[in-house]
Structures are given as structure tokens and as C-alpha cells.
Motif scaffolding. Structure first.
Motif, PDB file in Angstrom:
ATOM      1  N   HIS A  59       0.831  -1.198   0.000  1.00 36.69           N
ATOM      2  CA  HIS A  59       0.000   0.000   0.000  1.00 36.69           C
ATOM      3  C   HIS A  59       0.865   1.248   0.000  1.00 36.69           C
ATOM      4  O   HIS A  59       1.937   1.294   0.581  1.00 36.69           O
ATOM      5  CB  HIS A  59      -1.011   0.006   1.147  1.00 36.69           C
ATOM      6  N   TYR A  61       1.966   5.115   0.711  1.00 33.39           N
ATOM      7  CA  TYR A  61       1.963   6.075   1.805  1.00 33.39           C
ATOM      8  C   TYR A  61       1.365   7.368   1.265  1.00 33.39           C
ATOM      9  O   TYR A  61       1.887   7.941   0.316  1.00 33.39           O
ATOM     10  CB  TYR A  61       3.395   6.314   2.307  1.00 33.39           C
ATOM     11  N   PHE A  62       0.252   7.813   1.855  1.00 33.90           N
ATOM     12  CA  PHE A  62      -0.394   9.056   1.437  1.00 33.90           C
ATOM     13  C   PHE A  62      -0.487  10.030   2.593  1.00 33.90           C
ATOM     14  O   PHE A  62      -0.859   9.658   3.700  1.00 33.90           O
ATOM     15  CB  PHE A  62      -1.829   8.814   0.966  1.00 33.90           C
ATOM     16  N   ASP A  63      -0.201  11.296   2.318  1.00 33.21           N
ATOM     17  CA  ASP A  63      -0.473  12.373   3.266  1.00 33.21           C
ATOM     18  C   ASP A  63      -1.859  12.959   3.019  1.00 33.21           C
ATOM     19  O   ASP A  63      -2.353  13.736   3.805  1.00 33.21           O
ATOM     20  CB  ASP A  63       0.552  13.506   3.111  1.00 33.21           C
ATOM     21  N   PRO A  65      -5.635  12.629   2.984  1.00 30.82           N
ATOM     22  CA  PRO A  65      -6.644  11.750   3.552  1.00 30.82           C
ATOM     23  C   PRO A  65      -7.798  11.413   2.601  1.00 30.82           C
ATOM     24  O   PRO A  65      -8.398  10.356   2.716  1.00 30.82           O
ATOM     25  CB  PRO A  65      -7.161  12.497   4.779  1.00 30.82           C
ATOM     26  N   CYS A  67      -7.741  10.426  -0.362  1.00 30.18           N
ATOM     27  CA  CYS A  67      -7.437   9.245  -1.184  1.00 30.18           C
ATOM     28  C   CYS A  67      -6.925   8.064  -0.365  1.00 30.18           C
ATOM     29  O   CYS A  67      -6.487   7.064  -0.936  1.00 30.18           O
ATOM     30  CB  CYS A  67      -6.413   9.613  -2.255  1.00 30.18           C
ATOM     31  N   SER A  68      -6.970   8.153   0.940  1.00 31.11           N
ATOM     32  CA  SER A  68      -6.394   7.089   1.776  1.00 31.11           C
ATOM     33  C   SER A  68      -7.101   5.739   1.608  1.00 31.11           C
ATOM     34  O   SER A  68      -6.516   4.696   1.861  1.00 31.11           O
ATOM     35  CB  SER A  68      -6.367   7.497   3.247  1.00 31.11           C
ATOM     36  N   ASN A  69      -8.367   5.733   1.159  1.00 30.41           N
ATOM     37  CA  ASN A  69      -9.063   4.463   0.907  1.00 30.41           C
ATOM     38  C   ASN A  69      -8.648   3.829  -0.419  1.00 30.41           C
ATOM     39  O   ASN A  69      -9.120   2.753  -0.760  1.00 30.41           O
ATOM     40  CB  ASN A  69     -10.580   4.665   0.914  1.00 30.41           C
ATOM     41  N   ALA A  71      -5.316   3.186  -1.393  1.00 32.65           N
ATOM     42  CA  ALA A  71      -3.872   3.020  -1.227  1.00 32.65           C
ATOM     43  C   ALA A  71      -3.420   1.578  -1.402  1.00 32.65           C
ATOM     44  O   ALA A  71      -2.295   1.326  -1.804  1.00 32.65           O
ATOM     45  CB  ALA A  71      -3.441   3.529   0.147  1.00 32.65           C
TER      46      ALA A  71
END
Length: 164
Positions: A59, A61-63, A65, A67-69, A71
């Protein structure tokens, strides 16, 4: 082959339910390390290390939030039998879901490098991860020809990033 790290792109066959890019691609810029990824073993209580040939989620790493679903990597079109459809790699799986067989990958040695593979429910039927050219990108897909990967520690977040 001068290609950079793994990234996301918004390609034509993307889910229409999100504005977040979901297609896993390779950067066209050789010095671009891409987006950092985490590797999470299928049984994190049993394995503290990432072991070769053990199932794991990959998965980003996203800053960001929003698009965090989107990943966690997965293989698309697994249930399609006719006509033969390209099995692309995208995001949108749920992290750690043992019943989602489309989201479990493995790392295997390939000479001095590594390759990523996808095994369907067991290790008897495994396919390598390679790429095809699509809309100006090198899109990750299940392939007969493995692509060598090199893993590089990302000092900014203390996790490994992956580039080909």
C-alpha cells in the motif's frame, strides 16, 4: 531500463466513483523514486519481518486523507474468464482483509534483485508482475515476463519505497 518508481495515474478504465488516481504505474522519470509503499504481512502477529514468498499487502503512503481508501494494491479482472482480459494492478482494496484474495502479493528473489508475484489463493498458481504500455504510462499487470524490482529505504518516513 531507465524507469523510476511506482506511482498512480488516472487511466481510462479507472473506477468512476473517485477522483483519486487508482492505476499503479511506473514513473517515466528515471530519478523519480515514486510514492513510498508499505508492506504488511498477511499475519502481522506471526511475522514481524517481510519474508520472501509470504503473502503481503502493498500500500502507498499518502499524506492526502481524501485518497487514503485508495492506497492498497489489488489485481483487477480476476473473475473474468472470457474474453481474456488484462489483469491490471490498481488500488482500492481493504488493508489486511484475508478474504480479498486479489490483494495479496509476494516478493521473490530474481538474481540480485527481486520480483513481485501474485499467487491465486495458494502458491501453486503464481504470475509475475510486469508492465504494459498504456496511455503513455508503463502500467503494472500480471505478466509472463517478470520485472526486476529494487527496494530502497525512504529516509523521510522510515519505510521502504519500491522502484523498478
Amino acid at each position: 531500463m531507465d524507469i523510476g518508481g511506482v506511482r498512480l495515474a488516472n487511466l481510462d478504465d479507472q473506477q468512476q466513483t473517485t477522483t483519486c488516481p487508482t492505476s499503479v504505474v511506473l514513473s517515466n522519470l528515471p530519478k523519480d523514486d515514486g510514492i513510498a509503499v508499505y508492506f504488511t504481512p498477511k499475519n502481522p502477529n506471526k511475522y514481524q519481518l517481510i519474508l520472501a514468498s509470504s503473502p503481503l499487502n502493498i500500500h502507498f503512503y499518502f499524506d492526502y486523507p481524501l485518497c487514503s481508501n485508495f492506497a492498497v494494491w489489488k489485481v483487477d479482472n480476476l473473475v473474468s474468464k472470457w474474453p481474456p482480459i488484462l489483469h491490471t494492478i490498481s488500488t482500492g482494496a481493504k488493508l489486511g482483509n484475508p478474504n480479498d484474495f486479489s490483494s495479496w502479493f509476494q516478493i521473490k528473489p530474481l538474481g540480485r534483485n527481486y520480483k513481485l508475484v501474485f499467487c491465486l489463493e495458494s502458491t501453486t498458481y503464481c504470475r509475475d508482475i510486469g508492465f504494459v504500455r498504456q496511455n503513455g504510462y508503463r502500467r503494472l499487470v500480471l505478466s509472463e515476463k517478470p520485472m526486476p524490482f529494487v527496494f530502497k529505504l525512504d529516509d523521510r518516513i522510515g519505510m521502504a519505497s519500491c522502484y523498478a
